[in-house]
Design a protein around this motif. Structure first.
Motif, short mmCIF file in Angstrom:
data_model
loop_
_atom_site.label_atom_id
_atom_site.label_comp_id
_atom_site.label_asym_id
_atom_site.label_seq_id
_atom_site.Cartn_x
_atom_site.Cartn_y
_atom_site.Cartn_z
N ILE A 171 -14.19 -23.78 28.73
CA ILE A 171 -12.85 -24.36 28.85
C ILE A 171 -11.90 -23.66 27.89
N TRP A 172 -12.32 -23.47 26.67
CA TRP A 172 -11.56 -22.65 25.72
C TRP A 172 -12.50 -22.13 24.65
N VAL A 173 -12.05 -21.13 23.94
CA VAL A 173 -12.77 -20.59 22.79
C VAL A 173 -11.76 -20.31 21.69
N GLN A 174 -12.13 -20.64 20.47
CA GLN A 174 -11.29 -20.34 19.32
C GLN A 174 -12.17 -19.73 18.23
N THR A 175 -11.59 -18.78 17.52
CA THR A 175 -12.30 -18.17 16.40
C THR A 175 -11.47 -18.31 15.14
N SER A 176 -12.14 -18.20 14.02
CA SER A 176 -11.49 -18.31 12.72
C SER A 176 -12.20 -17.34 11.79
N ASN A 177 -11.43 -16.42 11.22
CA ASN A 177 -12.01 -15.38 10.38
C ASN A 177 -11.26 -15.36 9.05
N PRO A 178 -11.41 -16.42 8.26
CA PRO A 178 -10.54 -16.60 7.09
C PRO A 178 -10.58 -15.44 6.11
N SER A 179 -11.77 -14.88 5.87
CA SER A 179 -11.89 -13.91 4.79
C SER A 179 -12.11 -12.49 5.28
N SER A 180 -12.35 -12.32 6.60
CA SER A 180 -12.74 -11.02 7.15
C SER A 180 -14.02 -10.51 6.49
N GLN A 181 -14.83 -11.46 5.97
CA GLN A 181 -16.15 -11.11 5.46
C GLN A 181 -17.15 -11.91 6.28
N ASN A 182 -18.09 -12.58 5.69
CA ASN A 182 -19.02 -13.40 6.45
C ASN A 182 -18.71 -14.87 6.22
N ASP A 183 -18.14 -15.50 7.26
CA ASP A 183 -17.76 -16.91 7.22
C ASP A 183 -18.57 -17.62 8.31
N LEU A 184 -19.16 -18.78 7.98
CA LEU A 184 -20.09 -19.44 8.89
C LEU A 184 -19.67 -20.88 9.15
N ALA A 185 -19.68 -21.28 10.43
CA ALA A 185 -19.45 -22.68 10.83
C ALA A 185 -20.81 -23.31 11.08
N TYR A 186 -21.13 -24.40 10.37
CA TYR A 186 -22.46 -24.99 10.44
C TYR A 186 -22.52 -26.30 11.22
N ALA A 187 -21.42 -27.07 11.26
CA ALA A 187 -21.52 -28.43 11.78
C ALA A 187 -20.24 -28.80 12.52
N ILE A 188 -20.37 -29.76 13.46
CA ILE A 188 -19.23 -30.18 14.27
C ILE A 188 -19.34 -31.66 14.57
N ALA A 189 -18.19 -32.32 14.67
CA ALA A 189 -18.12 -33.74 15.06
C ALA A 189 -16.86 -33.93 15.88
N VAL A 190 -16.78 -35.04 16.62
CA VAL A 190 -15.65 -35.26 17.51
C VAL A 190 -15.27 -36.74 17.51
N ASP A 191 -13.96 -37.01 17.67
CA ASP A 191 -13.50 -38.35 17.98
C ASP A 191 -12.33 -38.22 18.95
N SER A 192 -11.60 -39.29 19.17
CA SER A 192 -10.57 -39.27 20.20
C SER A 192 -9.34 -38.47 19.79
N THR A 193 -9.23 -38.05 18.51
CA THR A 193 -8.05 -37.33 18.06
C THR A 193 -8.29 -35.84 17.83
N GLY A 194 -9.56 -35.42 17.80
CA GLY A 194 -9.80 -34.00 17.56
C GLY A 194 -11.26 -33.71 17.31
N ILE A 195 -11.53 -32.45 17.06
CA ILE A 195 -12.88 -32.04 16.65
C ILE A 195 -12.82 -31.55 15.22
N TYR A 196 -13.92 -31.72 14.51
CA TYR A 196 -13.99 -31.42 13.09
C TYR A 196 -15.14 -30.45 12.88
N VAL A 197 -14.86 -29.33 12.20
CA VAL A 197 -15.86 -28.29 11.99
C VAL A 197 -15.99 -28.05 10.50
N ALA A 198 -17.23 -27.92 10.05
CA ALA A 198 -17.49 -27.69 8.62
C ALA A 198 -18.32 -26.44 8.45
N GLY A 199 -18.08 -25.75 7.33
CA GLY A 199 -18.84 -24.55 7.03
C GLY A 199 -18.36 -23.93 5.75
N SER A 200 -18.39 -22.59 5.70
CA SER A 200 -18.00 -21.89 4.48
C SER A 200 -17.14 -20.69 4.82
#
Length: 1274
Positions: free
Chosen positions: A326-355
């Motif tokens: 349906i869609w894809v989004q990427t995030s490359n904050p540091s242009s080094q090695n950044d990792l997304a480890y976890a995800i959760a969802v509710d009626s207002t959005g999705i929440y992603v955690a990592g480093s």
């Protein structure tokens, strides 16, 4: 005094309870005071509520919180604990309000080995924890382990499994680890891996939630490679979803993998994806999906991909039904090695955690993002770096009030558990506020639309000629607060309506009001003769009805060397390459001049300068001139290329050292079909071999994607950096692999291998609000919406314009420039820059060894601040080339050039400056041959010339019909084959060309029609020539009456007669067989005999309101005596109508079976049956802009003025019979009903006579009057 009151309170603190009361006094000063009220300000989204840590061992050992869950009673965290030495399981329950410990439980399955709990889930009956435990007596051989514990105190629930534990078996190489767990009312779902086949494979089990017994077990071994892991699991009512890694594309090419399986038996649901599996492989190297969650609209997967060359966050939303993206989004904050480890969802959005590593390559920090459910666009992101070393968020969950994240930090000097609670933020239901809408950088064919929003939003522009718009750009997927959209392929001198739209990440939409802008006007001058290459010709008549006028004169209007079908020389855009130059004309044709090495002029031959390239290049909207090749975009979105193809830069599926001297169409991806949807192109030169260059070609498509082919890529287009280079509105490339892209949010991206965002001058943020870009070989320019210019790169010759010669790795502002509307950086190995200001002046700086700065000098010094180019004003377009520069005047009629003009190549007859020489120029000179510059000169012509026009093969030249004068007024036909210098008599007066009163001649295609005297019976004849006037064929059927006008359109020829020897009537005769026979005569008028006077001309109209024969076919006739205009209207058939009217050849009206009496119809017939072929004409009740008495000398002259399409403008020449008798041109845009004054010669006090001719070559009007040429622009 008011009855309604409001006060805005500002400067309040977030998440704070405030008390307030209100007071009011009336006019008599009576005061009222309210009671106490309260309100609580909102929390800042993502703001930190509290932080808690756990450091069981308090040493350098590794202890991490791996998983988190929440219910109404508390927060549950699971992970590792080394307080007993070796690693053991640890589970904590904490208070939601402050994070304080409720209870802590540890579990140590194998006291001397590391045992880790990886996952946790909760339902109303207990907590479920999953992980790995070492096999008895064998550290390193893991077994699955699931525990069920009490919500109240964390104790094991002994009815589950064996004393609350379900323990797997591991021995030898059969290592098993449970990494994820989920629960519903029917069971517990555990995912991880085992090593049963000799390699790690996915393993999924369903357990009974009450006693822990196994319901089923499924495995998945996609590749039989060394290591494939199932990392995450989630369940809904339709099935469960497992995410992890898959090596089926190769041992070094991990891809994302999601499986959907049945709740009942664990089998794959084959309607999902491909046989139950959906995969994603964005980088073709290492891509891993770590986590998954689901809601009613889709499932969400997060992890990382390696497409930038480093690990970046990646989040996908996919369909619950078939797994499609349906869609894809990427995030490359540091242009080094950044990792997304976890995800959760509710009626207002999705929440992603990592480093991420934005604070340093060796310093990991927590990162939590909230994204839109609808688009995946970032709503906000927050970071936490408590230790300034390595801190990572590994797990996330959410409840109705807050976000909870778990992981570790290194504050004590060792890894310890860390748990954070953060504010979610309320659901956004308000639309963005749009401001600052403007059209900038307006040229002949393009404009930049810019605006701002008060929150992050995407962008869309609707534009068109009316407020119905008609052209809509799709919404971008890039979100920001500044927005820019580049409109290309516009028409010159045209007013466009536009509006802008923006949606925030939650799809709340804002729409602006209507705005307008007008593109630059080209002054449409004369044209090259459409049938030849030598010019436009005009003439005047010596005597008309005894009124003396200016003596006979013939004139030649010299223009460029035009080509058939290319009537407009005005230029709308220019582009400069390596020693060759390109220009787009108002017709969309392309002109090329300069060096033709490798056929880069596209002319089909070598060595020609100023030559219009192949007719394939019509409707061109964009160009790119490279080193040895060129690109063009047509209005249909196709891309064409010509020149060298050594690296496949032409995009035709091959690479070769052949010369491609005419344009070829660029193929589609993989060589299938053709590339479409393009709006702009660019060429980047890399290196040159002995005889050819390597180059890369780029195309920007209307959907904002960038496509590339040539050196370093395929020989057919491939999409560049999918997922990163999206919503691009402009690209620029010239040499050395430096390429720039401008996104719709005003940010700039550049790349050699992978795109990176250009930073701002501080190095802490990013360059923004940019509306134009230009890349050179070693430096770059960016124009911001405030009119300032920014530059970065090498600076040897001061090409950055900052007053120094210091190279800059971050943008610096160019000194002293403001109100800039366009920029251009030089090509290849010479370093200069140009800027165009809104006042039409040009400014230059940098290297000047060939005079490319246009200041009248050449030198090797650095010119590090901009200086105005002398002598230039009113400029609308600039282009910096290879040590040369170009500027296009706003009229579109003059191109100026200066700098380098010769590189000594063979096949090189003209320099890239286009001035007809190979001399370098340090001051601007005019490009001679691509613009409109009318230069009228007198040429000899026979006395009393009546008609002069260009002819075609087999006998090219000029034909002149000459009136001998006197009562018989014999006419002779002369031909000139040397541009009017010498004339040869071809037909003697009285031979076949006898025109006693007026010149009557017309031409359509290769057919020339003329009045050719009377036949032996005394009837007038029309004759036709198909060989440029050498031989003439008479019509079969003669025509009675004196001729006034003759008109031809396709295969229809019309003749209008006047008062004369044929009787006091006016009539129209029509032939539909190329003038061979004339069977139809139409009597005109509204008197009793349907008679009128002189029929002086005709006009074919493409379409018109009302009753034309068909929507695309019709004629207008001009009656000079009665000042009426007649329109050919619907064909009528009256087979029962009889002849009862008085006179000869009159149609009955008002009788039974006949047209109504008021129909104003006319026709001819010999029997009643011929009425079936009758064509009717209708009198138009025309209005005119001034009062005139129309006589024989003041006529409508429609004979030579076809109406321009699609606006169908009609022009007619009239004379105001009121002193001082000024000749005028009137115009109608409603098919002759209303006429307005369009052109006035302004010559008063003279008897002008009839204006000799009104020329229209492709809708450009000219008249020769009093020996002067007047141009009449549409």
């Amino acid at each position: 005094m008011l009855t309604s009151h409001s006060v805005n309170l500002t400067g309040l603190t977030s998440n704070t309870l405030y008390h307030f009361r209100v007071k009011s006094k009336d006019a008599a000063n009576n005061e009222a005071i309210s009671g106490d009220y309260t309100f609580t300000t909102l929390e800042i989204p993502g703001s930190l509520n509290w932080t808690q840590t756990s450091n069981p061992l308090n040493s350098a050992n590794t202890e991490r919180a791996q998983a988190i869950a929440v219910d109404s009673t508390g927060i549950y965290v699971a992970g590792s604990d080394k307080s007993a030495g070796a690693g053991r399981w640890r589970v904590e329950k904490r208070n939601v309000s402050d994070g304080s410990i409720v209870w802590t439980i540890t579990s140590d399955p194998h006291s001397t080995c590391n045992d880790i709990s990886y996952a946790i889930a909760v339902d109303s009956t207990g907590i479920y924890v999953a992980g790995q435990a070492n096999a008895a007596g064998a550290c390193g051989y893991y077994r699955w382990r699931v525990e069920k514990r009490s919500l109240t105190d964390g104790s094991l629930i002994t009815s589950f499994g064996t004393n609350g534990i379900v323990d797997g078996v591991a021995s030898g190489s059969d290592a098993r680890s449970a990494t994820a767990i989920a629960v519903d009312s029917t069971g517990i779902y555990v995912a991880g891996y085992d090593a049963v086949p000799g390699n790690y494979q996915w393993r999924i089990e369903k357990l009974n939630p009450t006693n822990g017994s196994s319901i089923w077990v499924q495995t998945s071994n996609p590749s039989s490679q060394t290591a494939e892991y199932a990392y995450a699991i989630v369940v809904d009512s339709t099935g469960f979803y497992v995410a992890g890694s898959d090596l089926s594309l190769g041992s070094s090419n991990a891809q994302w993998r999601v499986e959907k399986r049945n709740l009942t038996d664990g089998n794959l649901i084959t309607s999902f994806g491909t046989n139950g599996v959906a995969t994603s492989n964005p980088s073709s190297s290492s891509d891993v999906s770590y986590t998954i969650t689901v809601d009613s609209t889709g499932f969400y997967v997060a992890g990382y991909d390696s497409s930038p060359g480093n690990y970046q966050w990646r989040v996908e939303k996919r369909s619950l039904t078939d797994g499609s993206q349906i869609w894809v989004q990427t995030s490359n904050p540091s242009s080094q090695n950044d990792l997304a480890y976890a995800i959760a969802v509710d009626s207002t959005g999705i929440y992603v955690a990592g480093s991420d590593r934005t604070v340093g390559s060796s310093n990991l920090q927590w990162r939590v993002e909230k994204r839109s459910l609808i688009t995946g666009v970032l709503i906000y992101g927050v970071t936490s770096n408590p230790s300034s070393t390595n801190d990572e968020a590994l797990a996330i969950t959410v409840d109705s009030s807050a976000i909870y994240a778990a992981g570790y930090d290194n504050v004590p000097g060792n890894e310890q558990w860390r748990i954070e609670k953060r504010a979610k933020g309320m659901a956004d239901t308000s639309a963005p506020l749009i401001s600052g809408v403007a059209a900038k950088n307006i040229t002949f064919d393009s404009a930049a639309i810019v605006w701002n929003t008060d929150e992050t939003a995407n962008s869309q522009v609707d534009y068109g000629l009316t407020t119905s718009y008609g052209t809509t750009f799709s919404y971008t997927s890039t979100y920001g607060t500044f927005h820019v959209s580049i409109l290309n392929g516009l028409s010159p001198n045209t007013t466009y309506n536009f509006r802008v739209k923006s949606k925030d990440p939650n799809n709340n939409e804002a729409t602006s009001g209507n705005y307008t802008f007008t593109t630059s006007a080209t002054t449409l001058g004369t044209i090259g003769d459409r049938l030849g290459t030598n010019g436009v010709y005009a003439w005047s008549e010596g005597s008309i009805y005894g009124v003396s006028t200016t003596p006979v004169a013939c004139k030649k209007g010299t223009t460029y060397a035009g080509t058939a079908g290319d009537p407009y020389p005005s230029v709308t855009n220019i582009n400069a390459g390596r020693a060759h130059s390109l220009a787009i004309k108002t017709t969309g044709k392309v002109e090329a001049w300069g060096s033709n090495s490798w056929g880069k002029l596209g002319t089909g031959a070598g060595g020609a300068a100023y030559t219009s390239i192949s007719t394939l290049m019509s409707n061109t909207i964009a160009l790119a001139a490279g080193y040895d090749n060129s690109l063009a975009v047509k209005s249909d979105g196709t891309v064409w290329a010509w020149g060298a193809n050594s690296a496949g830069q032409l995009g035709i599926g091959t690479s070769d050292n052949n010369t491609h001297i005419t344009p070829v169409q660029v193929l589609g991806p993989g060589g299938v079909g053709y590339l479409t949807g393009a709006t702009a192109v660019a060429v980047s030169y890399f290196s040159s071999a002995a005889s050819y260059s390597n180059a890369t070609s780029f195309a920007l498509k209307s959907d904002g994607t960038v496509w590339v082919w040539g050196y370093g890529y395929s020989t057919t287009p491939v999409q560049l950096s999918q997922g990163v280079l999206s919503d691009i509105v402009a690209i620029s490339a010239k040499t050395s692999g430096l390429t720039l892209a401008l996104k719709s949010d005003g940010t700039v991206w550049t790349w050699g291998t992978y795109p990176v965002q250009v930073q701002d001058s501080s190095g802490t943020g990013y360059l923004n609000d940019v509306i134009a870009i230009s890349a050179s070989g070693n430096h770059s320019l960016a124009l911001k919406s405030d009119g300032t210019v920014w530059a970065w790169g090498t600076n040897t010759y001061g090409q950055l314009g900052d007053g120094t010669t210091t190279a800059r790795t971050l943008p610096v502002q160019v000194s002293g420039l403001s109100s800039v509307k366009a920029i251009s950086a030089g090509f290849v190995s010479y370093f200069h820059s140009l800027a165009l200001k809104s006042d039409g002046t040009v400014w230059a700086w940098g290297q000047n060894n060939y005079g490319q700065l246009g200041n009248g000098t050449t030198d090797s010094s650095a010119h590090s601040t901009p200086a105005q180019v002398p002598g230039l004003s009113g400029i609308s377009v600039i282009a910096a080339g290879d040590a040369n520069s170009f500027a296009l005047e706003q009229s579109g009629n003059v191109v100026w050039a200066w700098g380098f003009n010769n590189n000594g190549e063979a096949n090189y007859s003209g320099g890239p400056l286009g001035d007809g020489t190979t001399i370098n120029r340090s001051s601007p000179v005019q490009v001679s041959g691509i613009y409109s510059g009318v230069s009228w000169t007198d040429i000899p012509c026979p006395a009393n010339t009546k008609h002069l026009f260009k002819t075609m093969a087999p006998q090219p030249g000029l034909l002149a019909f000459v009136n001998a004068g006197g009562s018989s007024a014999l006419v002779y036909l002369y031909r000139s084959t040397d541009d009017g210098q010498n004339w040869t008599l071809e037909h003697t007066g009285g031979d076949q060309v006898n025109i006693p009163q007026r010149n009557i001649i017309t031409q359509v295609g290769d057919q020339i029609y003329a009045y050719c005297g009377k036949n032996p019976s005394g009837y007038n004849q029309i004759c036709r020539s198909s060989d440029d006037g050498q031989t003439w064929t008479q019509s079969v059927t003669p025509i009675t009456g004196s001729f006034c006008s003759l008109y031809a359109h396709t295969n229809v020829v019309l003749v209008g007669t006047c008062f004369g020897s044929g009787g006091p009537v006016g009539k129209i005769t029509l032939s539909a067989d190329f003038g061979s026979t004339w069977p139809e005569v139409y009597w005109m008028g509204s008197n009793s005999q349907s008679e009128v006077g002189n029929m002086y001309g005709f006009e074919y109209v493409e379409s018109g309101a009302g009753d034309v024969i068909s929507p695309t076919f019709g004629y207008i006739a001009f009656d000079g005596s009665t000042r009426k205009i007649w329109k050919r209207v619907t064909r009528y058939t009256y087979p029962t109508c009889t002849n009862t009217s008085t006179g000869t050849n009159r149609l009955s009206k008002g009788a039974a079976g006949c047209p109504p009496a008021a129909a104003q119809l006319c026709g001819t017939y010999s029997t009643d049956a011929n009425c079936e072929f009758m064509v009717a004409w209708k009198d138009i009740a025309a209005t005119f802009p001034f009062t005139a008495t129309f006589g024989s000398m003041s006529v409508f002259y429609g004979n030579d003025i076809p109406a321009p399409s699609p606006t169908d403008i009609l022009y007619a020449v009239v004379q105001d019979s009121v002193s001082p008798y000024i000749a005028k041109v009137i115009k109608s845009t409603d098919y002759g009903s209303t006429w307005t004054l369009h052109f006035d010669t302004g010559v008063a006090g003279q008897q002008p006579g009839r204006i000799a001719k009104l020329l229209n070559e492709a809708k450009l009007l000219f008249t020769l009057y009093n020996n002067s040429v007047y141009k009449i622009s549409p």
